[in-house]
Design a protein around this motif. Structure first.
Motif, short mmCIF file in Angstrom:
data_model
loop_
_atom_site.label_atom_id
_atom_site.label_comp_id
_atom_site.label_asym_id
_atom_site.label_seq_id
_atom_site.Cartn_x
_atom_site.Cartn_y
_atom_site.Cartn_z
N TRP A 159 24.16 5.84 3.02
CA TRP A 159 22.40 6.39 2.41
C TRP A 159 21.96 6.76 3.53
O TRP A 159 21.17 7.79 3.40
N VAL A 160 22.55 7.15 4.93
CA VAL A 160 21.23 8.23 6.10
C VAL A 160 22.16 9.70 5.18
O VAL A 160 20.96 10.48 5.49
N VAL A 161 22.90 9.85 5.07
CA VAL A 161 23.06 11.31 3.83
C VAL A 161 22.49 11.06 2.87
O VAL A 161 21.73 12.44 2.70
N ASP A 162 22.65 10.64 1.86
CA ASP A 162 22.54 10.37 0.85
C ASP A 162 20.91 10.04 0.68
O ASP A 162 20.22 10.59 -0.38
N GLY A 163 19.66 9.57 1.17
CA GLY A 163 18.49 9.27 1.33
C GLY A 163 17.64 10.75 1.64
O GLY A 163 17.03 11.19 0.59
N TYR A 164 18.80 11.62 2.30
CA TYR A 164 18.18 12.91 2.52
C TYR A 164 18.52 13.84 0.95
O TYR A 164 17.59 14.91 0.64
N PHE A 215 32.09 14.50 3.85
CA PHE A 215 31.85 13.04 4.49
C PHE A 215 33.39 12.99 4.85
O PHE A 215 32.90 11.84 6.39
N LEU A 216 34.07 12.69 3.99
CA LEU A 216 35.22 12.53 4.71
C LEU A 216 35.87 13.58 5.71
O LEU A 216 36.78 12.68 6.49
N LEU A 217 36.51 14.23 5.59
CA LEU A 217 36.23 15.12 6.30
C LEU A 217 35.98 15.00 8.66
O LEU A 217 36.55 14.98 9.19
N THR A 218 34.75 14.45 9.20
CA THR A 218 34.54 14.03 9.91
C THR A 218 34.76 13.06 9.76
O THR A 218 35.09 12.36 11.27
N ALA A 219 34.85 11.79 9.13
CA ALA A 219 35.38 10.38 8.99
C ALA A 219 37.45 10.82 9.97
O ALA A 219 37.38 9.91 10.49
N TYR A 220 37.78 12.24 9.09
CA TYR A 220 39.22 11.93 9.42
C TYR A 220 39.05 12.48 11.01
O TYR A 220 40.33 11.67 11.68
N LEU A 221 38.17 13.67 10.87
CA LEU A 221 38.76 14.05 12.92
C LEU A 221 37.88 12.87 13.31
O LEU A 221 38.65 13.03 14.65
N GLN A 222 37.15 12.09 12.79
CA GLN A 222 36.42 11.26 14.80
C GLN A 222 37.12 10.24 14.85
O GLN A 222 37.72 9.69 15.55
N THR A 223 37.20 9.26 13.48
CA THR A 223 38.25 7.75 13.24
C THR A 223 39.51 7.46 13.60
O THR A 223 40.11 6.95 14.16
N ARG A 268 39.16 11.88 17.54
CA ARG A 268 38.01 12.91 18.20
C ARG A 268 36.99 12.24 18.86
O ARG A 268 37.05 11.69 18.04
N SER A 269 36.54 13.45 19.78
CA SER A 269 35.11 13.47 20.32
C SER A 269 34.00 13.53 19.21
O SER A 269 34.27 14.71 18.27
N ALA A 270 32.87 13.30 19.54
CA ALA A 270 31.96 14.33 18.09
C ALA A 270 31.99 15.63 18.95
O ALA A 270 31.80 16.95 17.42
N LEU A 271 32.01 16.39 19.41
CA LEU A 271 31.50 17.49 19.81
C LEU A 271 32.89 18.44 19.57
O LEU A 271 32.99 19.45 19.06
N GLU A 272 33.90 18.20 19.53
CA GLU A 272 35.43 18.27 19.74
C GLU A 272 35.51 18.23 17.34
O GLU A 272 36.58 19.03 17.44
N ALA A 273 35.03 17.11 17.23
CA ALA A 273 35.09 17.18 15.47
C ALA A 273 33.55 18.74 15.34
O ALA A 273 34.44 18.81 14.46
N GLY A 274 32.87 18.65 16.06
CA GLY A 274 32.71 19.79 15.59
C GLY A 274 32.84 21.17 15.82
O GLY A 274 32.72 22.31 14.76
N ALA A 294 27.75 12.97 14.02
CA ALA A 294 26.52 11.92 14.85
C ALA A 294 27.12 10.47 13.74
O ALA A 294 26.80 9.28 14.16
N LEU A 295 27.01 10.88 12.36
CA LEU A 295 27.75 8.91 11.67
C LEU A 295 28.08 8.10 12.77
O LEU A 295 27.58 7.36 12.86
N PRO A 296 29.33 8.58 13.47
CA PRO A 296 30.19 7.33 13.90
C PRO A 296 29.19 6.69 15.06
O PRO A 296 29.46 5.57 15.36
N ARG A 297 28.81 7.55 15.71
CA ARG A 297 28.36 6.82 17.17
C ARG A 297 26.87 5.85 16.86
O ARG A 297 25.99 4.96 17.15
N LEU A 298 26.57 6.49 15.64
CA LEU A 298 24.94 6.35 15.37
C LEU A 298 24.86 3.98 13.94
O LEU A 298 24.49 3.83 14.21
N GLY A 299 26.18 4.62 13.48
CA GLY A 299 26.81 3.56 12.90
C GLY A 299 27.38 2.61 14.18
O GLY A 299 26.64 1.09 14.06
N ALA A 300 27.82 2.82 15.04
CA ALA A 300 28.21 1.74 16.27
C ALA A 300 27.22 1.42 16.86
O ALA A 300 26.76 0.13 17.40
N ASP A 301 25.35 2.29 17.37
CA ASP A 301 24.29 1.69 17.65
C ASP A 301 23.77 1.24 17.37
O ASP A 301 23.35 -0.46 17.41
#
Length: 453
Positions: free
Chosen positions: A47-52, A280-288, A292-298, A30-37
């Protein structure tokens, strides 16, 4: 307790573990969509990931000790409640600071919840061989969250936006609370030792300041990064001094003089440092990078996580029979082979070439994870199962938090594909080398089981 009670307890505790792991992996897609929104930078997304992760790691050990003192059932129920309320806050977050704060609260709930799940299972299955087997089941069922996270996250983001990934926790928490009230035995306190408040506070400050310093250093540095580094060093020195002189330390120094305990928790930290950092890098690699879409990356990430579900119960049984040393070494070397192959990827690499490294990496983690947990629990006295699970999970989450900060800082933004892919290559090879070195330490320092050379 009826004959069936331990099995019901195992199921409910696996649900708790499922929740904790779901929010580690479901957020990434969800990070690419979340970041854009929300207009969030790379540092904000970290920090969205690391805060947790930071809150989770900071309180895990204390939670295990509190459970030993007050009873693990009470702490597990409190963790579920906090986690559910924080999920509501994440769902309605209007801006990045609110979301990060809510993720911190989620981490607090997860920290209360996770050590108790393993400790309750250990209490329900006191025989070591049976304990190792059910730890494998716990790891396997809980690990369903890992493939479910990217896949479910991709569907939810496509259908309902990024807020849906937090809303999905709410009904699961409600069901888990009702069932846990009915089936988890009350239990009683197993320790009357006072809490190490100074150690808890200094440990949390050390981890948070280290993470902040690494993230800021990777995005230009400046006074904030320097201040965070100074605070981290001072807090670490204070933590070590406190633990050495405390009558009831949060992290007893005597445990680290046991080679099996030290290695098990070192492997746990390194495993998550490399795995969550590369994820963390892999999701950015696949989507950005590959668009790929979020579903395709999943869907693309399933080969990394499905082996955990399939192999963890088998590894648990193997660990119960042979001891943890052989599965740990085999898992580390297999994962290292997959990570090293990432260095062959390019921006335009087809999925047919992406698949084999993911599968090898996932198979290695599936073999490794139950053995690491079993080694940590077996290295302490039976009355310290909460402490052991707390230390092991603290090592894993602390490693993951630092890994996300370091790997994100080294690779930089995925909007610069050439530099990002080059950084991912270097980090994949470095992680593989680290896993191989850790396998060697495991072979030397984890004691063999009976009948093992």
């Amino acid at each position: 307790m009826t004959e069936r009670s331990p099995r019901l307890v195992l199921v409910v505790m696996c649900v708790g573990y499922f929740l904790v792991l779901l929010d580690v992996t479901i957020v990434n897609v969800a990070l690419p969509r979340l970041g854009a929104d929300l207009g969030t930078s790379v540092a904000g997304l970290q920090w969205v990931v690391d805060g947790y992760a930071v809150a989770f790691a900071s309180l895990l050990l204390t939670s295990g000790v509190v459970g030993d003192r007050l009873g693990h059932r009470r702490v597990v129920l409190a963790g579920l409640s906090v986690f559910g309320l924080a999920s509501v806050a994440c769902t309605v977050a209007p801006a990045t600071p609110w979301l990060v704060g809510s993720r911190v609260a989620q981490g607090v709930g997860a920290a209360l919840l996770l050590p108790g799940t393993l400790a309750v299972i250990a209490e329900s299955y006191p025989v070591r061989q049976a304990q190792a087997r059910v730890i494998g089941v716990w790891a396997g069922i809980g690990s369903l969250a890992l493939p479910a996270g990217p896949l479910l996250g991709g569907v939810l983001v496509e259908v309902g936006g990024w807020r849906a990934i937090f809303a999905v926790n709410i009904p699961i928490v409600l069901v888990a609370l009702v069932v846990a009230h009915r089936v988890v035995p009350a239990g009683g306190p197993r320790s009357g030792a006072p809490l190490d408040r100074a150690g808890t506070a200094l440990g949390a400050v050390t981890l948070a300041a280290t993470t902040l310093g690494v993230i800021e250093a990777g995005h230009g540095g400046g006074p904030l990064a320097l201040t965070a580094a100074v605070v981290a060093v001072a807090a670490l020195a204070g933590f070590v001094a406190t633990e050495l002189h405390s009558a009831h330390p949060m992290l007893p120094p005597r445990l680290w003089r046991r080679p099996a305990f030290a290695v098990a928790n070192g492997v746990a930290g390194i495993m998550n440092l490399g795995t969550l950092g590369m994820l963390f890098l892999l999701t950015a690699y696949l989507q950005t990078v590959q668009d790929r879409s979020a579903l395709e990356a999943g869907v693309a990430l399933l080969p990394l996580f499905l082996p955990l579900v399939v192999l963890a119960p088998l590894s648990g049984r193997l660990t119960g029979r042979l001891g943890p040393r052989a599965p740990m070494v085999a898992g580390l070397l297999t994962a290292a082979a997959g990570l090293a192959l990432i260095s062959g990827w390019a921006s335009t690499t087809t999925y047919a070439l992406v698949l084999p490294p993911l599968l090898l990496w996932g198979v290695g983690l599936g073999i490794l994870t139950p053995a690491v947990v079993a080694a940590a629990v077996a290295s302490v006295d039976e009355g310290s199962s909460g402490l052991a699970s707390g230390v092991n999970n603290t090592a894993r989450q602390a490693g993951g938090a630092v890994g996300i900060a370091v790997y994100g800082a080294v690779a930089g933004p995925a909007t610069r594909p050439a530099a990002f892919v080059g950084g991912m290559h270097a980090l994949g090879l470095a992680t593989a080398a680290l896993f191989v070195a850790t396998a060697a330490a495991t072979a030397l320092l984890i004691p063999p089981a009976r009948g093992e050379p």
